[in-house]
Design an enzyme around this catalytic site. Structure first.
Site, short mmCIF file in Angstrom:
data_model
loop_
_atom_site.label_atom_id
_atom_site.label_comp_id
_atom_site.label_asym_id
_atom_site.label_seq_id
_atom_site.Cartn_x
_atom_site.Cartn_y
_atom_site.Cartn_z
N ASN A 1 0.77 -1.16 0.10
CA ASN A 1 0.18 -0.04 0.15
C ASN A 1 1.02 1.40 -0.06
O ASN A 1 1.92 1.25 -0.16
CB ASN A 1 -0.93 0.02 1.47
CG ASN A 1 -0.34 -0.08 2.44
OD1 ASN A 1 0.52 0.72 3.03
ND2 ASN A 1 -0.16 -1.47 3.24
N ASP B 1 -4.66 -6.39 5.02
CA ASP B 1 -5.72 -7.00 5.56
C ASP B 1 -5.87 -8.45 4.68
O ASP B 1 -6.05 -9.27 5.49
CB ASP B 1 -7.00 -6.55 5.23
CG ASP B 1 -7.16 -5.15 6.33
OD1 ASP B 1 -6.79 -5.37 7.31
OD2 ASP B 1 -7.57 -4.07 5.93
N LYS C 1 8.99 -17.68 -10.63
CA LYS C 1 8.08 -16.51 -11.20
C LYS C 1 6.78 -16.92 -12.19
O LYS C 1 7.00 -17.85 -12.79
CB LYS C 1 9.07 -15.55 -12.12
CG LYS C 1 8.47 -14.66 -12.59
CD LYS C 1 9.40 -13.54 -13.70
CE LYS C 1 8.70 -12.71 -14.48
NZ LYS C 1 9.27 -12.14 -15.33
N PHE D 1 -4.38 3.68 14.78
CA PHE D 1 -4.48 4.50 13.94
C PHE D 1 -5.79 4.00 13.03
O PHE D 1 -5.98 2.79 12.79
CB PHE D 1 -3.30 4.75 12.81
CG PHE D 1 -2.38 5.63 13.33
CD1 PHE D 1 -1.53 5.54 14.41
CD2 PHE D 1 -2.52 6.92 12.78
CE1 PHE D 1 -0.81 6.36 14.89
CE2 PHE D 1 -1.52 7.97 13.22
CZ PHE D 1 -0.90 7.78 14.23
N LYS E 1 -13.97 0.78 15.57
CA LYS E 1 -12.73 0.07 15.58
C LYS E 1 -12.09 0.11 16.93
O LYS E 1 -11.55 -1.00 17.47
CB LYS E 1 -11.67 0.74 14.54
CG LYS E 1 -11.70 0.29 13.15
CD LYS E 1 -10.66 0.92 12.26
CE LYS E 1 -11.19 1.18 10.97
NZ LYS E 1 -10.30 1.88 9.93
N LYS F 1 -11.58 -3.39 18.87
CA LYS F 1 -10.12 -3.82 19.10
C LYS F 1 -9.69 -3.53 20.49
O LYS F 1 -8.55 -3.80 20.71
CB LYS F 1 -9.16 -3.35 18.16
CG LYS F 1 -9.45 -3.37 16.62
CD LYS F 1 -8.35 -2.97 15.60
CE LYS F 1 -8.89 -3.43 14.10
NZ LYS F 1 -7.87 -3.02 13.14
N1 CTP Z 1 -4.19 -3.17 11.79
C1 CTP Z 1 -3.36 -4.38 12.30
N2 CTP Z 1 -3.72 -5.45 11.57
C2 CTP Z 1 -4.12 -5.56 10.49
C3 CTP Z 1 -4.79 -4.54 9.98
C4 CTP Z 1 -4.77 -3.42 10.65
O1 CTP Z 1 -2.92 -4.04 13.48
N3 CTP Z 1 -4.05 -6.94 9.74
C5 CTP Z 1 -4.10 -2.06 12.55
C6 CTP Z 1 -3.42 -0.82 11.90
O2 CTP Z 1 -1.89 -0.66 12.04
C7 CTP Z 1 -4.38 0.36 12.50
C8 CTP Z 1 -5.60 -0.16 12.89
O3 CTP Z 1 -5.39 -1.62 12.72
O4 CTP Z 1 -3.57 0.89 13.71
C9 CTP Z 1 -6.62 0.13 11.76
O5 CTP Z 1 -6.23 -0.22 10.58
P1 CTP Z 1 -7.31 0.05 9.29
O6 CTP Z 1 -6.58 -0.50 8.16
O7 CTP Z 1 -7.58 1.67 9.36
O8 CTP Z 1 -8.63 -0.47 9.65
P2 CTP Z 1 -9.01 -2.25 9.71
O9 CTP Z 1 -9.01 -2.69 11.12
O10 CTP Z 1 -7.89 -2.92 8.86
O11 CTP Z 1 -10.29 -2.13 8.87
P3 CTP Z 1 -10.80 -1.60 7.28
O12 CTP Z 1 -9.42 -1.82 6.61
O13 CTP Z 1 -11.93 -2.32 6.89
O14 CTP Z 1 -11.00 0.05 7.54
#
Ligand code: CTP
Length: 408
Positions: free
Chosen positions: A209, A278, A288, A323, A337, A341
């Site tokens: 990303n 995610d 490859k 975050f 969230k 969490k």
């Molecule tokens: N995070 C994490 N592990 C993951 C995904 C996210 O620890 N596999 C943490 C990120 O570091 C951040 C927080 O979760 O502190 C929120 O991440 P964000 O991407 O905004 O939200 P998600 O929980 O992944 O939900 P969505 O993508 O559906 O918004």
């Protein structure tokens, strides 16, 4: 960062003295009052006029110069100083300081200084490795001097080895760490994640990303300056790595999870600023993947939600900050969230807000806790880091102060 601070730079007779012109200039740019004291020998390598031009202050050499501002100048200077750095420090000055010999302006001032003192030796390798110099170095450390280790490299005398004065930037970093900020996070162990995870498809390709790691690194730098013991689990980022923090480099979300877990128990504060994938490719191809004329789909599997795991396993005395990056319904989604969490705090930003999000040096944040919601205007990521840490400090201290009623 050094407004209102006075730093004495002690320059001794070593060819590396030329680097101190740059250090003086860098400190001036940080709004520091810089006072340079040179030994007589140092004036063979660089002239006082260079320092006087750069600092706007008279460069001091002679203890008995009658054109001083104060009557007993070395004592007056020592009282005003927030820090003394002697760099480059010759074997001679290290030996004199270690044995309390004060026979010139620099050594008398050093003896009179009660402020933090940093010594950066620079000399020929054989001199540096001489057990007498090493013993003197250890003596200075025992007396509370901070020593900036000399580096290995090609030396002016033609030898290669230990004895090189570190780069100007590192010398300034030592000064900043010592005096730039109050140490309100001293004694706290902080674990921070930063950057993007990379989920490999094959040896050539990966899914990632846009995270640049700037916000995570700004937090790490601010924590370090405020006296915390900082570990950063670093995903992919090109941003400049902060000094004086422990770095654990990782690639994938799985690696990040393992690294975070390995340091979780010992951490007082955890800040998950990394952009963790995610999903990851369900299969990693050792070879490859070759293209074909057909369309192609990559099956993906869920990664571990690291923050969710931490929220489920955190102790009452640990503080957990996440975050949340959103493009719509920022506050509502972020609060969800935080609850899901089990976080103590979440820092929300909207990718669509100008000045927020990936790659910029600024951010527009809203800090959410169980009771509060604080929105901030656009500011630098360094300033945002400080706002977040102020809030973490206040909230975590509150948490520590919750009275325990025995028997209820
Ligand atoms: N995070 C994490 N592990 C993951 C995904 C996210 O620890 N596999 C943490 C990120 O570091 C951040 C927080 O979760 O502190 C929120 O991440 P964000 O991407 O905004 O939200 P998600 O929980 O992944 O939900 P969505 O993508 O559906 O918004």
């Amino acid at each position: 960062m050094l407004k209102g601070k006075m730093v004495i730079l002690g320059v001794t007779g070593s060819i590396a003295a030329y680097k101190m012109a740059n250090v003086a200039s860098m400190l001036k740019k940080l709004h520091c009052d810089v006072q340079v004291i040179m030994t007589r020998n140092a004036t063979n390598f660089i002239t006082p006029v260079t320092f006087e031009t750069l600092t706007g202050n008279k460069c001091l050499i002679d203890t008995f110069d009658r054109n001083f501002q104060y009557n007993v100048e070395h004592v007056a200077l020592a009282k005003r100083a927030d820090l003394l750095m002697i760099a480059p420090a010759s074997a001679n000055v290290i030996g004199k300081l270690a044995h309390g010999i004060a026979d010139d302006m620099l050594t008398t001032t050093a003896l009179a200084c009660r402020c933090p003192k940093i010594v950066a030796p620079a000399m020929n390798t054989s001199m540096y490795e001489n057990p007498i110099v090493q013993d003197n170095r250890k003596t200075l450390q025992r007396y509370g001097f901070e020593i900036v280790e000399a580096e290995n490299g090609h030396l002016a005398c033609g030898d290669s080895g230990a004895g090189k004065l570190p780069e100007e930037k590192l010398l300034v970093a030592h000064i900043l760490r010592a005096i730039a900020r109050d140490k309100d996070l001293a004694g706290r162990k902080v674990l921070i994640t930063a950057g993007a995870t990379m989920e490999p498809i094959d040896p050539v390709r990966y899914i990632t990303n846009h995270s640049t790691g700037k916000m995570g690194f700004a937090l790490a730098r601010a924590c370090m300056l405020r006296g915390a013991d900082v570990t950063v689990v670093k995903g992919h980022t090109e941003a400049e790595v902060p000094d004086f923090v422990e770095i654990l480099p990782v690639g994938s979300a799985t690696e990040m999870f393992e690294a975070v877990k390995s340091r979780f128990a010992e951490s007082d504060i955890v800040i998950m600023a990394a952009a963790v994938a995610d999903y990851r490719p369900s299969q990693f191809s050792e070879e490859k993947v070759k293209k074909s004329e057909e369309a192609m789909a990559i099956p993906l599997s869920r990664t571990q939600d690291i923050l969710q795991y931490l929220g489920e396993h955190k102790r009452e005395d640990q503080f957990l900050c996440g975050f949340s990056m959103e493009t719509q319904h920022m506050l509502e989604n972020s609060r969800k969230k935080m609850v899901k969490k089990n976080l103590d705090m979440i820092v929300a930003n909207n990718l669509k807000t100008k000045g927020a999000g990936f790659g910029t040096d600024t951010n527009v944040i809203t800090i959410l806790t169980k009771e509060k919601e604080q929105a901030f205007d656009i500011m630098s990521k360094d300033a945002a880091a400080d706002c977040i840490l102020d809030e973490i400090l206040a909230e975590s201290t509150k948490k520590r102060e919750v009275p325990v009623y025995e028997g209820i």
